[in-house]
Design an enzyme around this catalytic site. Structure first.
Site: not given
Ligand code: ADP
Ligand code: F6P
Length: 451
Positions: A157, A351
Protein backbone atom coordinates in the site's frame (compact mmCIF):
# COMPACT_ATOMS: atom_id res chain seq x y z
CA UNK A 1 -16.31 -18.84 -5.24
CA UNK A 2 -13.21 -19.80 -3.22
CA UNK A 3 -12.87 -18.36 0.25
CA UNK A 4 -10.66 -15.29 0.43
CA UNK A 5 -8.11 -15.11 3.23
CA UNK A 6 -6.94 -11.58 3.96
CA UNK A 7 -3.87 -11.12 6.09
CA UNK A 8 -2.98 -7.66 7.36
CA UNK A 9 -1.16 -6.37 10.39
CA UNK A 10 -4.19 -4.45 11.59
CA UNK A 11 -7.57 -6.18 11.45
CA UNK A 12 -10.60 -3.92 11.68
CA UNK A 13 -12.78 -6.19 13.81
CA UNK A 14 -16.02 -4.24 14.22
CA UNK A 15 -16.48 -3.24 17.85
CA UNK A 16 -19.31 -1.50 19.61
CA UNK A 17 -18.61 2.20 20.18
CA UNK A 18 -15.22 2.04 18.44
CA UNK A 19 -13.49 5.18 17.17
CA UNK A 20 -13.45 5.45 13.38
CA UNK A 21 -10.63 3.70 11.51
CA UNK A 22 -8.08 6.18 10.18
CA UNK A 23 -5.94 4.32 7.65
CA UNK A 24 -6.32 3.58 3.98
CA UNK A 25 -5.86 -0.17 4.08
CA UNK A 26 -8.72 -0.92 6.46
CA UNK A 27 -11.09 1.47 4.74
CA UNK A 28 -10.46 0.22 1.21
CA UNK A 29 -10.51 -3.47 2.03
CA UNK A 30 -13.72 -3.34 4.01
CA UNK A 31 -15.40 -1.67 1.08
CA UNK A 32 -14.06 -4.25 -1.35
CA UNK A 33 -15.05 -7.40 0.49
CA UNK A 34 -18.80 -7.38 0.56
CA UNK A 35 -20.46 -10.50 -0.87
CA UNK A 36 -17.98 -13.30 -0.30
CA UNK A 37 -16.70 -15.65 2.40
CA UNK A 38 -13.67 -14.12 4.04
CA UNK A 39 -11.21 -15.10 6.73
CA UNK A 40 -9.35 -11.99 7.90
CA UNK A 41 -6.23 -12.73 9.94
CA UNK A 42 -3.70 -10.53 11.74
CA UNK A 43 -2.78 -8.68 14.89
CA UNK A 44 -5.61 -7.87 17.31
CA UNK A 45 -4.20 -4.42 18.09
CA UNK A 46 -3.64 -5.59 21.70
CA UNK A 47 -0.33 -5.98 23.44
CA UNK A 48 -0.56 -8.77 26.03
CA UNK A 49 1.70 -10.67 28.38
CA UNK A 50 2.48 -13.20 25.63
CA UNK A 51 1.98 -13.57 21.90
CA UNK A 52 -1.10 -15.76 21.39
CA UNK A 53 -0.55 -19.33 20.26
CA UNK A 54 -4.03 -19.48 18.70
CA UNK A 55 -6.24 -16.89 17.08
CA UNK A 56 -9.33 -15.42 18.76
CA UNK A 57 -12.26 -15.48 16.36
CA UNK A 58 -15.27 -13.25 15.75
CA UNK A 59 -17.75 -13.96 12.98
CA UNK A 60 -19.75 -11.14 11.47
CA UNK A 61 -21.86 -11.96 8.43
CA UNK A 62 -19.66 -13.81 5.95
CA UNK A 63 -16.40 -12.60 7.47
CA UNK A 64 -14.50 -14.51 10.15
CA UNK A 65 -11.97 -12.27 11.92
CA UNK A 66 -9.08 -14.21 13.49
CA UNK A 67 -6.58 -12.23 15.52
CA UNK A 68 -3.58 -12.76 17.75
CA UNK A 69 -2.26 -10.54 20.54
CA UNK A 70 1.42 -9.65 20.52
CA UNK A 71 3.72 -9.68 23.53
CA UNK A 72 5.29 -6.33 24.34
CA UNK A 73 8.65 -7.57 23.07
CA UNK A 74 7.24 -8.82 19.76
CA UNK A 75 5.25 -5.60 19.38
CA UNK A 76 8.31 -3.45 20.02
CA UNK A 77 10.60 -5.35 17.67
CA UNK A 78 8.18 -6.16 14.83
CA UNK A 79 5.72 -3.24 14.79
CA UNK A 80 7.32 -0.23 16.48
CA UNK A 81 10.86 -1.22 15.47
CA UNK A 82 11.34 -2.81 12.09
CA UNK A 83 7.94 -2.00 10.52
CA UNK A 84 7.60 1.61 11.67
CA UNK A 85 11.19 2.60 12.46
CA UNK A 86 12.92 0.96 9.48
CA UNK A 87 10.58 -0.01 6.64
CA UNK A 88 8.06 2.84 6.86
CA UNK A 89 10.60 5.69 6.48
CA UNK A 90 12.72 3.78 3.95
CA UNK A 91 9.77 2.92 1.71
CA UNK A 92 8.71 6.60 1.87
CA UNK A 93 12.18 7.56 0.60
CA UNK A 94 13.23 9.01 4.00
CA UNK A 95 16.70 7.55 4.41
CA UNK A 96 17.56 10.14 7.06
CA UNK A 97 14.82 8.84 9.37
CA UNK A 98 15.53 5.14 8.77
CA UNK A 99 16.99 3.25 11.72
CA UNK A 100 18.17 -0.32 11.49
CA UNK A 101 18.77 -2.79 14.30
CA UNK A 102 19.38 -6.49 13.75
CA UNK A 103 17.35 -7.39 16.82
CA UNK A 104 14.29 -5.66 15.34
CA UNK A 105 14.78 -7.26 11.96
CA UNK A 106 14.92 -10.66 13.58
CA UNK A 107 11.81 -9.86 15.69
CA UNK A 108 10.00 -8.91 12.47
CA UNK A 109 10.82 -12.30 10.96
CA UNK A 110 9.83 -14.10 14.17
CA UNK A 111 6.35 -12.51 14.15
CA UNK A 112 5.85 -13.27 10.45
CA UNK A 113 6.84 -16.88 11.08
CA UNK A 114 4.47 -17.01 14.06
CA UNK A 115 1.60 -15.59 11.97
CA UNK A 116 2.29 -18.32 9.38
CA UNK A 117 2.28 -21.06 12.03
CA UNK A 118 -1.02 -19.93 13.54
CA UNK A 119 -2.68 -19.35 10.17
CA UNK A 120 -1.57 -22.48 8.27
CA UNK A 121 -3.83 -24.98 10.12
CA UNK A 122 -6.84 -22.72 9.49
CA UNK A 123 -6.40 -22.83 5.71
CA UNK A 124 -8.37 -24.89 3.18
CA UNK A 125 -6.70 -26.23 0.03
CA UNK A 126 -8.76 -24.05 -2.31
CA UNK A 127 -8.43 -20.78 -0.35
CA UNK A 128 -7.04 -17.73 -2.11
CA UNK A 129 -4.74 -15.71 0.16
CA UNK A 130 -4.03 -11.98 -0.02
CA UNK A 131 -1.45 -10.40 2.30
CA UNK A 132 -1.26 -6.65 2.77
CA UNK A 133 1.50 -4.18 3.26
CA UNK A 134 5.06 -3.86 4.39
CA UNK A 135 4.59 -5.66 7.70
CA UNK A 136 4.29 -8.95 5.82
CA UNK A 137 7.06 -9.19 3.21
CA UNK A 138 8.21 -12.67 4.45
CA UNK A 139 4.81 -14.16 5.31
CA UNK A 140 4.34 -16.22 2.13
CA UNK A 141 7.85 -17.65 2.37
CA UNK A 142 7.05 -18.93 5.88
CA UNK A 143 3.70 -20.33 4.72
CA UNK A 144 5.40 -22.10 1.79
CA UNK A 145 7.91 -23.62 4.21
CA UNK A 146 4.93 -25.10 6.08
CA UNK A 147 3.66 -26.70 2.87
CA UNK A 148 1.03 -24.15 1.75
CA UNK A 149 0.60 -24.29 -2.02
CA UNK A 150 -2.43 -21.99 -2.35
CA UNK A 151 -2.25 -18.84 -4.44
CA UNK A 152 -0.91 -16.02 -2.27
CA UNK A 153 -1.02 -12.42 -3.43
CA UNK A 154 0.68 -9.42 -1.84
CA UNK A 155 -0.28 -5.77 -2.07
CA UNK A 156 2.10 -3.00 -1.06
CA UNK A 157 0.00 0.00 0.00
CA UNK A 158 3.00 2.28 0.43
CA UNK A 159 5.54 3.45 -2.18
CA UNK A 160 8.63 1.48 -3.18
CA UNK A 161 11.75 3.66 -3.42
CA UNK A 162 14.44 3.60 -6.13
CA UNK A 163 16.58 0.45 -5.85
CA UNK A 164 19.70 2.44 -4.96
CA UNK A 165 17.88 3.71 -1.86
CA UNK A 166 16.42 0.33 -0.94
CA UNK A 167 19.93 -1.11 -1.24
CA UNK A 168 20.85 0.75 1.96
CA UNK A 169 18.68 -1.68 3.92
CA UNK A 170 20.80 -4.44 5.48
CA UNK A 171 19.09 -7.77 4.65
CA UNK A 172 17.09 -6.00 1.94
CA UNK A 173 18.01 -8.78 -0.52
CA UNK A 174 16.55 -11.37 1.85
CA UNK A 175 13.23 -9.50 1.90
CA UNK A 176 13.26 -9.32 -1.90
CA UNK A 177 13.92 -13.07 -2.11
CA UNK A 178 11.00 -13.64 0.28
CA UNK A 179 8.74 -11.89 -2.22
CA UNK A 180 9.34 -14.70 -4.71
CA UNK A 181 7.01 -16.86 -2.60
CA UNK A 182 4.05 -14.67 -3.60
CA UNK A 183 2.14 -15.59 -6.75
CA UNK A 184 1.50 -11.91 -7.59
CA UNK A 185 2.63 -8.58 -6.12
CA UNK A 186 0.50 -5.45 -6.55
CA UNK A 187 1.63 -1.84 -6.11
CA UNK A 188 -0.12 1.51 -6.42
CA UNK A 189 1.69 3.22 -9.30
CA UNK A 190 3.86 2.48 -12.33
CA UNK A 191 6.74 4.25 -10.60
CA UNK A 192 6.51 1.84 -7.63
CA UNK A 193 6.25 -1.08 -10.06
CA UNK A 194 9.35 -0.01 -11.97
CA UNK A 195 11.33 0.57 -8.76
CA UNK A 196 10.38 -2.80 -7.28
CA UNK A 197 11.00 -4.66 -10.52
CA UNK A 198 14.44 -3.08 -10.79
CA UNK A 199 15.29 -4.00 -7.18
CA UNK A 200 14.13 -7.59 -7.77
CA UNK A 201 16.11 -7.84 -11.02
CA UNK A 202 19.22 -6.53 -9.27
CA UNK A 203 18.80 -9.20 -6.56
CA UNK A 204 18.20 -11.84 -9.29
CA UNK A 205 14.72 -12.58 -7.93
CA UNK A 206 11.92 -13.64 -10.27
CA UNK A 207 8.56 -12.29 -9.07
CA UNK A 208 5.56 -10.80 -10.87
CA UNK A 209 4.81 -7.15 -10.05
CA UNK A 210 1.87 -5.21 -11.52
CA UNK A 211 0.15 -1.88 -10.87
CA UNK A 212 -3.32 -1.85 -9.29
CA UNK A 213 -4.27 1.68 -8.15
CA UNK A 214 -6.52 1.45 -5.10
CA UNK A 215 -9.90 3.20 -5.11
CA UNK A 216 -12.83 4.10 -2.87
CA UNK A 217 -16.56 3.56 -2.85
CA UNK A 218 -17.23 6.97 -4.38
CA UNK A 219 -20.98 6.52 -4.57
CA UNK A 220 -21.38 5.80 -0.85
CA UNK A 221 -18.94 8.56 0.11
CA UNK A 222 -20.83 11.09 -2.04
CA UNK A 223 -24.10 10.11 -0.35
CA UNK A 224 -22.48 10.45 3.12
CA UNK A 225 -21.10 13.82 2.07
CA UNK A 226 -24.44 15.18 0.91
CA UNK A 227 -26.07 14.05 4.17
CA UNK A 228 -23.14 15.12 6.35
CA UNK A 229 -22.96 18.64 4.94
CA UNK A 230 -26.56 19.36 5.89
CA UNK A 231 -26.59 17.29 9.12
CA UNK A 232 -26.02 18.83 12.58
CA UNK A 233 -22.19 18.63 12.48
CA UNK A 234 -22.04 20.03 8.95
CA UNK A 235 -24.38 22.87 9.82
CA UNK A 236 -22.36 23.68 12.94
CA UNK A 237 -19.17 23.90 10.93
CA UNK A 238 -20.79 25.95 8.16
CA UNK A 239 -22.27 28.42 10.67
CA UNK A 240 -18.94 28.83 12.45
CA UNK A 241 -17.19 29.71 9.19
CA UNK A 242 -19.38 32.79 8.67
CA UNK A 243 -18.89 32.73 4.87
CA UNK A 244 -15.15 32.23 5.04
CA UNK A 245 -13.71 29.72 2.56
CA UNK A 246 -12.85 26.39 4.18
CA UNK A 247 -9.51 24.75 3.39
CA UNK A 248 -9.56 21.17 4.70
CA UNK A 249 -6.75 18.77 5.56
CA UNK A 250 -7.44 15.20 6.78
CA UNK A 251 -4.55 12.85 7.57
CA UNK A 252 -3.17 10.49 10.17
CA UNK A 253 -0.61 12.46 12.18
CA UNK A 254 2.37 11.04 10.27
CA UNK A 255 5.60 12.63 9.05
CA UNK A 256 4.96 11.27 5.54
CA UNK A 257 1.94 13.58 5.26
CA UNK A 258 3.97 16.81 5.09
CA UNK A 259 2.00 18.57 7.83
CA UNK A 260 4.62 21.11 8.99
CA UNK A 261 5.24 22.22 5.39
CA UNK A 262 1.48 22.39 4.88
CA UNK A 263 0.88 24.67 7.87
CA UNK A 264 3.80 26.82 6.77
CA UNK A 265 2.35 26.92 3.25
CA UNK A 266 -0.92 28.19 4.68
CA UNK A 267 0.96 30.84 6.69
CA UNK A 268 2.76 31.88 3.47
CA UNK A 269 -0.64 32.28 1.78
CA UNK A 270 -1.70 34.72 4.50
CA UNK A 271 1.58 36.62 4.33
CA UNK A 272 1.98 36.80 0.55
CA UNK A 273 -1.64 37.07 -0.58
CA UNK A 274 -3.23 39.36 2.02
CA UNK A 275 -6.57 39.42 0.21
CA UNK A 276 -7.25 36.00 1.76
CA UNK A 277 -6.67 37.20 5.33
CA UNK A 278 -9.82 36.85 7.45
CA UNK A 279 -11.55 35.25 4.45
CA UNK A 280 -10.23 31.73 4.78
CA UNK A 281 -9.98 29.08 7.54
CA UNK A 282 -7.82 25.96 7.52
CA UNK A 283 -9.35 23.00 9.35
CA UNK A 284 -6.72 20.31 9.80
CA UNK A 285 -7.95 17.02 11.26
CA UNK A 286 -4.96 14.82 12.11
CA UNK A 287 -5.72 11.96 14.52
CA UNK A 288 -2.76 10.81 16.57
CA UNK A 289 -1.17 7.74 15.02
CA UNK A 290 1.61 5.33 16.14
CA UNK A 291 2.07 7.23 19.36
CA UNK A 292 4.39 4.52 20.66
CA UNK A 293 7.03 5.71 18.16
CA UNK A 294 9.10 8.63 19.54
CA UNK A 295 9.30 10.43 16.20
CA UNK A 296 5.51 10.58 15.96
CA UNK A 297 5.25 12.07 19.45
CA UNK A 298 7.87 14.66 18.51
CA UNK A 299 5.92 15.53 15.34
CA UNK A 300 2.79 16.11 17.37
CA UNK A 301 4.60 18.50 19.69
CA UNK A 302 6.07 20.31 16.69
CA UNK A 303 2.65 20.71 15.08
CA UNK A 304 0.88 21.76 18.29
CA UNK A 305 3.48 24.49 18.60
CA UNK A 306 3.43 25.49 14.93
CA UNK A 307 -0.37 25.76 14.72
CA UNK A 308 -0.33 27.89 17.88
CA UNK A 309 2.45 30.10 16.55
CA UNK A 310 0.75 30.72 13.19
CA UNK A 311 -2.52 31.53 14.93
CA UNK A 312 -0.66 33.86 17.26
CA UNK A 313 1.07 35.66 14.40
CA UNK A 314 -1.84 35.94 11.97
CA UNK A 315 -4.97 35.59 14.07
CA UNK A 316 -7.31 38.35 15.14
CA UNK A 317 -9.79 38.56 18.00
CA UNK A 318 -12.60 37.31 15.77
CA UNK A 319 -10.60 35.00 13.47
CA UNK A 320 -8.36 32.01 14.08
CA UNK A 321 -6.70 31.04 10.78
CA UNK A 322 -6.05 27.39 11.76
CA UNK A 323 -8.34 24.94 13.55
CA UNK A 324 -6.25 22.00 14.68
CA UNK A 325 -7.87 18.69 15.77
CA UNK A 326 -5.85 15.59 16.70
CA UNK A 327 -8.78 13.19 17.13
CA UNK A 328 -10.45 10.91 14.60
CA UNK A 329 -13.80 12.11 13.29
CA UNK A 330 -16.64 9.78 12.14
CA UNK A 331 -16.43 9.10 8.41
CA UNK A 332 -19.86 10.50 7.61
CA UNK A 333 -19.04 13.75 9.42
CA UNK A 334 -15.72 13.99 7.61
CA UNK A 335 -17.46 13.41 4.29
CA UNK A 336 -19.72 16.39 5.04
CA UNK A 337 -16.69 18.55 5.87
CA UNK A 338 -15.15 17.63 2.51
CA UNK A 339 -18.27 18.80 0.73
CA UNK A 340 -18.27 22.09 2.60
CA UNK A 341 -14.62 22.75 1.74
CA UNK A 342 -13.63 25.15 -1.02
CA UNK A 343 -10.18 23.54 -1.10
CA UNK A 344 -8.95 20.04 -0.18
CA UNK A 345 -5.30 20.38 0.85
CA UNK A 346 -3.51 17.04 0.49
CA UNK A 347 0.26 17.47 0.53
CA UNK A 348 2.10 14.31 1.61
CA UNK A 349 5.85 14.36 0.98
CA UNK A 350 5.40 10.85 -0.40
CA UNK A 351 2.32 8.60 -0.32
CA UNK A 352 1.38 5.23 -1.81
CA UNK A 353 -1.98 6.45 -3.11
CA UNK A 354 -3.72 8.78 -0.60
CA UNK A 355 -7.38 7.92 -0.35
CA UNK A 356 -8.23 11.27 1.22
CA UNK A 357 -7.59 12.93 -2.16
CA UNK A 358 -10.09 10.59 -3.80
CA UNK A 359 -12.58 11.07 -0.97
CA UNK A 360 -12.41 14.85 -1.44
CA UNK A 361 -13.19 14.46 -5.16
CA UNK A 362 -16.08 12.06 -4.45
CA UNK A 363 -17.63 14.38 -1.84
CA UNK A 364 -18.00 17.52 -3.95
CA UNK A 365 -21.23 19.19 -4.97
CA UNK A 366 -21.29 18.77 -8.81
CA UNK A 367 -22.81 22.24 -9.25
CA UNK A 368 -20.26 24.06 -7.10
CA UNK A 369 -17.25 21.83 -6.45
CA UNK A 370 -14.15 22.69 -4.47
CA UNK A 371 -10.59 22.35 -5.76
CA UNK A 372 -8.06 19.73 -4.79
CA UNK A 373 -4.52 20.99 -4.10
CA UNK A 374 -2.47 17.83 -4.27
CA UNK A 375 1.14 16.80 -3.76
CA UNK A 376 2.81 15.66 -6.97
CA UNK A 377 4.37 12.88 -4.83
CA UNK A 378 1.11 11.19 -3.84
CA UNK A 379 0.20 8.12 -5.91
CA UNK A 380 -3.17 9.79 -6.57
CA UNK A 381 -1.42 12.54 -8.58
CA UNK A 382 -0.90 10.03 -11.42
CA UNK A 383 -4.69 9.74 -11.75
CA UNK A 384 -6.28 13.01 -10.61
CA UNK A 385 -5.48 15.36 -13.49
CA UNK A 386 -8.03 17.94 -12.32
CA UNK A 387 -6.06 18.73 -9.16
CA UNK A 388 -3.70 21.67 -8.73
CA UNK A 389 -0.39 19.86 -8.27
CA UNK A 390 2.24 21.29 -5.92
CA UNK A 391 5.65 20.38 -4.59
CA UNK A 392 4.87 19.63 -0.93
CA UNK A 393 8.40 20.50 0.20
CA UNK A 394 7.96 24.14 -0.81
CA UNK A 395 5.62 26.22 1.39
CA UNK A 396 5.65 28.99 -1.22
CA UNK A 397 4.42 26.63 -3.92
CA UNK A 398 1.70 25.40 -1.56
CA UNK A 399 0.69 29.03 -0.99
CA UNK A 400 0.57 29.68 -4.74
CA UNK A 401 -1.50 26.51 -5.28
CA UNK A 402 -3.90 27.62 -2.56
CA UNK A 403 -4.19 31.09 -4.06
CA UNK A 404 -4.93 29.59 -7.50
CA UNK A 405 -7.54 27.24 -6.02
CA UNK A 406 -9.24 29.94 -3.94
CA UNK A 407 -9.35 32.28 -6.95
CA UNK A 408 -10.62 29.74 -9.51
CA UNK A 409 -13.88 30.58 -11.29
CA UNK A 410 -16.80 28.19 -11.09
CA UNK A 411 -16.69 26.96 -14.71
CA UNK A 412 -13.03 25.97 -14.36
CA UNK A 413 -13.69 24.29 -11.00
CA UNK A 414 -16.50 22.22 -12.53
CA UNK A 415 -14.45 21.21 -15.58
CA UNK A 416 -11.47 20.14 -13.46
CA UNK A 417 -13.56 18.34 -10.85
CA UNK A 418 -15.44 16.34 -13.52
CA UNK A 419 -12.18 14.76 -14.67
CA UNK A 420 -11.37 13.59 -11.13
CA UNK A 421 -14.92 12.53 -10.33
CA UNK A 422 -14.92 10.21 -13.34
CA UNK A 423 -11.63 8.59 -12.29
CA UNK A 424 -12.85 8.10 -8.73
CA UNK A 425 -16.23 6.77 -9.80
CA UNK A 426 -14.83 4.16 -12.19
CA UNK A 427 -11.84 3.05 -10.07
CA UNK A 428 -13.71 1.85 -6.98
CA UNK A 429 -12.33 -0.21 -4.10
CA UNK A 430 -14.36 -3.15 -5.36
CA UNK A 431 -12.93 -2.85 -8.90
CA UNK A 432 -9.42 -2.65 -7.45
CA UNK A 433 -9.93 -5.84 -5.42
CA UNK A 434 -11.56 -7.75 -8.24
CA UNK A 435 -8.86 -6.73 -10.75
CA UNK A 436 -6.18 -7.92 -8.33
CA UNK A 437 -7.96 -11.17 -7.51
CA UNK A 438 -8.61 -11.99 -11.17
CA UNK A 439 -4.94 -11.49 -11.94
CA UNK A 440 -4.04 -13.60 -8.90
CA UNK A 441 -6.29 -16.42 -10.01
CA UNK A 442 -4.70 -16.30 -13.48
CA UNK A 443 -1.14 -16.13 -12.11
CA UNK A 444 1.30 -18.93 -12.79
CA UNK A 445 3.08 -20.72 -9.92
CA UNK A 446 5.40 -18.41 -7.99
CA UNK A 447 9.13 -18.85 -8.49
CA UNK A 448 9.45 -20.24 -4.95
CA UNK A 449 7.14 -23.20 -5.75
CA UNK A 450 8.60 -23.96 -9.17
CA UNK A 451 12.19 -24.27 -7.91
P1 ADP B 1 -2.95 6.20 5.16
O1 ADP B 1 -3.26 4.84 4.63
O2 ADP B 1 -1.50 6.54 5.14
O3 ADP B 1 -3.54 6.48 6.49
P2 ADP B 1 -4.86 7.29 3.15
O4 ADP B 1 -5.13 8.71 2.79
O5 ADP B 1 -4.64 6.41 2.00
O6 ADP B 1 -3.61 7.30 4.16
O7 ADP B 1 -6.08 6.71 3.97
C1 ADP B 1 -6.53 7.30 5.14
C2 ADP B 1 -7.96 6.83 5.45
O8 ADP B 1 -8.22 7.10 6.82
C3 ADP B 1 -8.98 7.59 4.63
O9 ADP B 1 -10.06 6.74 4.29
C4 ADP B 1 -9.44 8.68 5.58
O10 ADP B 1 -10.76 9.12 5.38
C5 ADP B 1 -9.30 8.01 6.93
N1 ADP B 1 -8.95 9.09 7.88
C6 ADP B 1 -7.89 9.90 7.82
N2 ADP B 1 -7.94 10.82 8.81
C7 ADP B 1 -9.07 10.58 9.50
C8 ADP B 1 -9.71 11.20 10.61
N3 ADP B 1 -9.22 12.29 11.16
N4 ADP B 1 -10.85 10.67 11.06
C9 ADP B 1 -11.39 9.59 10.46
N5 ADP B 1 -10.85 8.99 9.38
C10 ADP B 1 -9.70 9.47 8.91
O1 F6P C 1 -0.70 1.78 4.20
C1 F6P C 1 -0.68 2.63 5.27
C2 F6P C 1 -0.79 1.94 6.63
O2 F6P C 1 0.43 1.45 7.09
C3 F6P C 1 -1.75 0.80 6.69
O3 F6P C 1 -1.13 -0.47 6.54
C4 F6P C 1 -2.35 0.99 8.04
O4 F6P C 1 -3.63 0.47 8.15
C5 F6P C 1 -2.37 2.49 8.20
O5 F6P C 1 -1.24 2.93 7.52
C6 F6P C 1 -2.40 2.95 9.65
O6 F6P C 1 -1.21 2.57 10.32
P1 F6P C 1 -1.16 1.69 11.65
O7 F6P C 1 -1.86 0.41 11.36
O8 F6P C 1 0.30 1.51 11.93
O9 F6P C 1 -1.86 2.49 12.69
Amino acid sequence: MARLVIISNRVPVPRARSTPQAGGLAVALKQALADRDVLWFGWSGHVGAATSEAAAETVIGRTRYATVDLSSVDHRLYYTGFSNGTLWPLLHWRMGLTEFQREEYSGYRTVNEHFARVLAPMLRPDDVLWAHDFHLFPLAAFLRALGCTQRIGFFLHVPFPPPSLFAALPQGDVLLRDLAAYSLIGVQTDQDRDNLRAALAHALVGARVETFPIGIDAHAFAADAARGATGPEGRRLAASLADRALVLGVDRLDYSKGLPHRLQGFARLLARFPRHRRRVTLLQVAPVSRNEVARYRALRRELDELAGRINGEHGEPDWNPIRWITRAVPRATLAGYHRLARVGLVTPLRDGMNLVAKEFAAAQNPDDPGVLVLSRFAGAAAELSGAVLVNPHDPDEIAEGLDAALSMDKATRIARWRRDAEVVRTGSAATWASRFLHALEAATEPAALVE
